[in-house]
Every structure is written in structure tokens, then in C-alpha cells.
Design an enzyme around this catalytic site. Structure first.
Site, PDB file in Angstrom:
ATOM      1  N   ASP A   8     -27.917 -31.360   5.670  1.00  0.00           N
ATOM      2  CA  ASP A   8     -26.520 -31.307   5.242  1.00  0.00           C
ATOM      3  C   ASP A   8     -26.506 -31.870   3.818  1.00  0.00           C
ATOM      4  OD1 ASP A   8     -23.866 -31.734   4.694  1.00  0.00           O
ATOM      5  OD2 ASP A   8     -23.532 -33.198   6.288  1.00  0.00           O
ATOM      6  N   LYS A  70     -21.988 -31.587  -6.364  1.00  0.00           N
ATOM      7  CA  LYS A  70     -21.956 -30.386  -5.509  1.00  0.00           C
ATOM      8  C   LYS A  70     -20.794 -29.480  -5.932  1.00  0.00           C
ATOM      9  CE  LYS A  70     -21.354 -29.169  -0.630  1.00  0.00           C
ATOM     10  NZ  LYS A  70     -21.465 -29.671   0.734  1.00  0.00           N
ATOM     11  N   GLU A 147     -21.154 -25.006   6.984  1.00  0.00           N
ATOM     12  CA  GLU A 147     -21.036 -26.337   7.596  1.00  0.00           C
ATOM     13  C   GLU A 147     -20.268 -26.312   8.926  1.00  0.00           C
ATOM     14  OE1 GLU A 147     -19.522 -28.660   4.327  1.00  0.00           O
ATOM     15  OE2 GLU A 147     -21.428 -28.491   3.272  1.00  0.00           O
ATOM     16  N   ASP A 170     -12.845 -29.365   9.020  1.00  0.00           N
ATOM     17  CA  ASP A 170     -13.947 -30.007   8.291  1.00  0.00           C
ATOM     18  C   ASP A 170     -13.481 -30.467   6.903  1.00  0.00           C
ATOM     19  OD1 ASP A 170     -16.260 -30.644   6.939  1.00  0.00           O
ATOM     20  OD2 ASP A 170     -17.301 -28.759   7.317  1.00  0.00           O
TER      21      ASP A 170
END
Ligand code: AMP
Length: 581
Positions: A8, A70, A147, A170
């Protein structure tokens, strides 16, 4: 067969796991925790620090560290870190390298294959950039997994017989995704995904900081340019407050001075849940939009949902919990730690690829979260107007998929066609994201209306390939959409690999000690004079022990320093959740 690890790669934290005896197991880092902070820094000696040591270093040296990169994947953004300039791909590769080293230390063998997760709403460029970061770190990236799909897999693996529909909500550090997933007969099938690529826990922290500054009539952006140290410190305090507010109604923070120093006797500020809610209202409103879209696309009503599971550290905020409940009509449940569930799912996916004996066969079906298409012109009366979007793969189509569409030339004797490929939901291309451009040459001369077939193939990693065929000549042209800002060609990748090999990374076995020094240095600034003096002595002795390189001496002095830190710099209330078990 060599192990494949599941990773992850998060905005704030990253984690790595591997299948052991048929079960996904997370691997602890060199400092003994499952989560590695996605922060990269350069220390005084020019060595690269990754994870907790970098995060501590960042507090006092924001210009020598990079975080939240990211969010810049797939762009040509780069940042100066100490004497280096790094792209988001390079920074991500440091995190991946560090996780690789943790996995190798755990498995006592080389690890070079990985499954890496990305937010469902990551576009083609961002996915390609993630694959490149994997390559730079020395991995063959076996699969890119969304994810929320990984999270569903982590839940689904225990429930191969259950038939139900769940919502995966999420909210991580940088992105928000919502997926509606069906479980049936050993299959995990995503019905619809929607999200926002730039909306996460970090935005909540910054909103709180913005609101504190605005109460003092200071503009956030202005302060960020004028006093970056002060803003970095304030954000760190707001992060602490935000986490504390997940447990308590209100909390107190120390306000940094203009130079970014914190002083135990300095100015204090009380933050409560109401203030957090007020400062984050615009963010909460943005969360509602993808939720409604995913429910609509899945053709589902609140009462059809059997379960809501929460993923991502930011779902620990009671206001997010309440929001998920309100939007989805169900109290979220779920036993797996929201910080770890994605890495566990990635590990299960790695196990499925590796035919891990302990795993029952499971089928994972995912969807394309956004529409993919090309730009076309339309004839409206006498006029030809360009800039329209023609969808070829509609959002939430099951992947892998291949769809084609016929286009025709609009002018007589038109021999070239520029095919612009876009992603998005807008009717006009100006509202969508340009993914790439394909030049089709050699269309036979003749009247308008020469046919060109366009085929889009979207694979299970979410990577798009476009093929065109001039129907009359059957001449074909193919393009994998890799062209994006910051994209590395094979040659560039090679030279980047060589350049990165020159960058010295802090040795893994010394990380834990480095982290302790950085943490102590940061705390030093916060303590009142008497305690400072005590800490100064502990630090001197510890550094002398490190110089001596005597492991027994280091261990004994270290435990004294550790005790001091645990008393005067207690971890967050939820730190237990992050410690490797
Ligand atoms: P992730 O990317 O899933 O690791 O999530 C990281 C985000 O979760 C960061 O923005 C953290 O501030 C946030 N977070 C982690 N723990 C908590 C907590 N207890 N309360 C509020 N936010 C949290």
C-alpha cells in the site's frame, strides 16, 4: 517460486505484506512499526532518510524533506530536497525501496515482485507513474490494484460463502474513494467506484491550520511563503489536534512563534470538534458528490447495502464516521484496522497471482472508475464544431475490457487525423483530462467520411492501450498511453536508475537510532529549559555511544533515552494501532 509482496503506497503512510501459511502478514519496518511514513528527507551528511526518521527531520528541516508527493504522481512536479531535486516517481521509489528492504530483512531473501495499490480514482498517468516508481525501486510490478478493491478483498477472503453488497468508504491521507462491491460465491465484484484524487486527511489538517491563522487575520498562502517553518510546525500541531479530537471533544495545542519554534511556555490554543467541523465543511460537501455518483451508478439504494466498511486513517475522525453513516444509511462496521486493510488486500492479491496454496480460489472483478474516450467534431447545421467528447469505455465498465468505435474524416482529402484521448465525465473535452495524442497518417485521399476504427483496451492494471485501423487499407497503429508529464522512457529510466544508485540511503540497520535522535532533537525545541538540559545530556551520551559502535553500550543508553521520550513526548492515543504486533 519467489514471494510477491503486497504494497500500500499511501500519501501519508505505506505498508508491505507477504503471505505466510496462507494468511496475509504485514512486515514491520526497521523501527518496529507496520506503517512507514511516506516522507523522504536528506540529512546533514547528504544521506536519504525514509519514514519516521524523515518525518521527525521534517519538523525542524522542512526544506530538506518531501511529503504528500503521491499527489504529484503523473505530473512533471519536482522538488528540491537538500542538494537534490527529485520527482514524485523518484520520491515514491525511495519509499518502495525501504519497504523492499524491510521485506528482504523479514524473508531473508531478495524480493523483486510486487503488487502495488493505487486509489481507484487514479488516472492513467498516475498509474503509469506508480509502475515506474516500482521499477526504479527494483520491483517487477505484477499488478496495480485499486485500494478499495484491495480492502474488499481483505474482507472477502474470510467470507467466500457470503452473498452481500458492501460499500467501501476510503479516506486516506490524500485521496477519497467510494466503491460498491458485491461478494458472491468466492467472487469480489466491484459494481461502481467514484472518488476524488485530491481530497484526504491532509486537507483536513491544512483546513484546521488555515482556520487558526485566519482567526489571527493571517492568510495561509502568505504565511506559507513568508514563514514556512512556522506553517510546517503549525500543521504538525494541527495534525496532533486532529488525531486527539478523534478521541476527545477538545484539545489544546501550542502555537509556534514566527520562526517556527514551539515553547512549552508559549501561546496555547484550544481546538474542539465544532471548530474542526466548521473549518472542514467544504471538504465534507465534496465527499458527498462521489458517494451519490457511486450509488447511482451501482443502481443501489441505502437499504440494499449490507455493510459499510471504512478504510484509510482519516476515517478515524468521528465526523467522517458520522458522514459515512448519513450518506450510506448504515453504521460503518469492520474489524480490520483501516490503516492496514489495503496492504493486507494487496498481499492477498499477490498470493492469488502466486497461486498461494492457502488461498481458496477467488475471482476479483474490478471496474474502470472513469469514462475514456476521444475528441470529435460535430456538424451542427452548416457549422463544424470541435471539442466534443465521445466516450468509448464508459465509467464502471468491468475491466479488462476492449471496446471499439468507428470515426470518420470530416474534410475531403483529409490524410491525417489527430486523435486526442481523454478521460472524464464532461460533455466537452475541455472539462476532461487529456491522456495522450495519437497521429493517424495515411488515410486514403477521397471524400470526407473515410472510416477509422478506434479500439480502446483497458487492462486489469487500469492501463489503456489505443489502436486505430484505417478501414480501407487495414493499416493499424497502436499506442499504450504512457506519455505524460514526468514519464520516463526506457533510456531515461535507466539513467534515472544509475543516478539514484549514486544517492546514498541511510543504512536500514541504523534507522531506529537515527529516528530516535531526530525525535529527541525535535522534542528538545518543545521542552522547558530544565527538561531541555536533561535531554541534552541524554542526547550527548547517546551520540557518544553511537560513535563507539558498541552494540551493548548503544542498547543501554538507548533505553534511557527511550524512557525519557516516552514520558515527555507521549505518542498519540492511537499509536498502539500502528505498532507491529
Ligand atoms: P492513510 O493514508 O490511510 O495512512 O491515512 C492517513 C491519514 O489519516 C492522515 O491524514 C492522518 O492524519 C489521518 N489519521 C490517522 N489517524 C487518525 C486519527 N486517529 N484521527 C484522525 N485522522 C487520522
Amino acid at each position: 517460486m519467489s514471494a510477491i509482496v503486497g504494497i500500500d503506497l499511501g500519501t501519508t503512510n505505506s505498508a508491505v505484506g507477504v503471505m505466510v501459511d496462507g494468511k496475509p502478514v504485514l512486515i514491520s519496518s526497521s523501527v518496529g512499526v507496520y506503517l512507514t511514513e511516506s516522507v523522504v528527507g536528506v540529512d546533514e551528511s547528504g544521506e536519504i532518510l525514509v519514514g519516521s526518521a524523515a518525518k521527525e527531520h521534517q519538523v525542524l528541516n522542512p526544506n530538506q524533506c518531501a511529503a504528500c508527493f503521491k499527489r504529484q504522481m503523473g505530473t512533471d512536479w519536482s522538488v528540491e530536497v537538500g542538494k537534490h531535486r527529485f520527482s514524485a516517481v523518484q520520491l515514491s521509489s525511495f519509499i518502495l525501496k525501504s519497504l523492499k528492504a524491510d521485506a528482504e530483512a523479514y524473508l531473508k531473501t531478495e524480493v523483486d515482485r510486487a503488487v502495488i495499490t493505487v486509489p481507484a480514482y487514479f488516472n492513467n498517468q498516475q498509474r503509469q507513474a506508480t509502475i515506474e516508481a516500482g521499477k526504479l525501486a527494483g520491483f517487477k510490478v505484477e499488478r496495480i490494484v485499486n485500494e478499495p478493491t484491495a480492502a474488499a478483498l481483505a474482507y472477502g477472503v474470510h467470507e467466500t460463502d457470503a452473498e452481500k453488497t458492501i460499500a467501501v468508504f476510503d479516506l486516506g491521507g490524500g485521496t477519497f474513494d467510494i466503491s460498491i462491491v458485491d461478494f458472491f460465491e468466492g467472487a469480489v465484484e466491484v459494481r461502481a467506484s467514484a472518488g476524488e484524487a485530491i481530497l484526504g486527511g491532509e486537507d483536513f489538517t491544512r483546513s484546521l491550520a488555515r482556520s487558526i491563522l485566519s482567526q489571527r487575520s493571517i492568510m495561509f498562502e502568505h504565511a506559507e511563503t513568508k514563514s514556512p517553518m512556522m506553517v510546517a510546525r503549525l500543521i504538525q500541531q494541527c495534525e496532533k489536534a486532529k488525531r486527539a479530537l478523534s478521541k476527545n471533544e477538545s484539545t489544546e495545542i501550542l502555537l509556534p512563534d514566527a520562526e517556527g519554534r514551539l515553547n512549552a511556555d508559549g501561546e496555547k490554543f484550544t481546538v474542539d470538534r465544532k471548530m474542526l467541523l466548521e473549518s472542514c465543511k467544504p471538504l465534507l460537501e465534496r465527499i458527498g458528490i462521489p458517494v451519490r455518483r457511486a450509488m447511482g451508478d451501482a443502481k443501489i439504494k441505502q437499504q440494499d447495502l449490507n455493510q459499510v466498511i471504512l478504510v484509510g486513517g482519516a476515517t478515524r475522525m468521528p465526523l467522517i464516521y458520522g458522514m459515512a453513516n448519513e450518506f450510506l444509511g448504515k453504521c460503518p462496521t469492520g474489524k480490520i484496522n483501516p490503516d492496514e486493510v489495503v496492504a493486507l488486500g494487496a498481499t492477498i492479491q499477490a498470493g492469488l497471482i502466486n497461486d498461494d496454496a492457502g488461498l481458496e480460489d477467488m475471482v476479483v472483478v474490478d471496474v474502470a472508475p472513469f469514462t475514456l474516450g476521444v475528441e470529435i467534431s460535430k456538424e451542427l447545421g452548416q457549422e463544424t464544431r470541435s471539442g466534443y467528447f465521445l466516450p468509448i469505455i464508459n465509467r464502471n465498465t468491468v475491466i479488462p475490457t476492449s471496446r471499439s468505435h468507428s470515426l470518420v474524416t470530416i474534410s475531403p482529402n483529409q490524410v491525417d487525423v489527430a486523435l486526442n484521448v481523454y478521460q472524464g465525465e464532461g460533455r466537452m473535452v475541455k472539462d476532461n483530462l487529456l491522456l495522450g495524442e495519437l497521429k493517424v497518417k495515411g488515410v486514403p485521399r477521397g471524400p470526407a467520411g473515410q472510416e477509422i476504427e478506434v479500439r480502446f483496451t483497458y487492462d486489469s492494471n487500469g492501463v489503456l492501450e489505443v489502436e486505430t485501423t484505417i478501414v480501407e487499407t487495414q493499416q493499424k497503429k497502436r499506442m499504450v498511453i504512457t506519455k505524460h508529464a514526468g514519464h520516463l522512457s526506457q533510456k531515461e529510466l535507466q539513467s534515472s536508475l544509475t543516478a539514484m544508485e549514486q544517492v546514498k540511503t541511510h543504512p536500514r540497520e541504523k534507522n531506529a537510532n537515527r529516528f530516535m535522535v531526530k525525535r529527541a532533537e525535535r522534542l528538545f525545541q518543545e521542552l522547558p529549559t530544565m527538561l531541555r538540559n536533561q535531554l541534552d545530556v541524554y542526547l550527548d551520551v547517546f551520540e557518544a555511544a553511537l560513535d563507539s559502535q558498541d552494540p551493548n553500550e548503544i542498547a543501554s543508553v538507548r533505553s534511557q533515552l527511550e524512557t525519557f521520550l516516552s514520558v515527555h513526548d507521549p505518542d498519540d492515543d492511537d499509536a498502539d494501532d500502528r505498532v507491529a504486533r
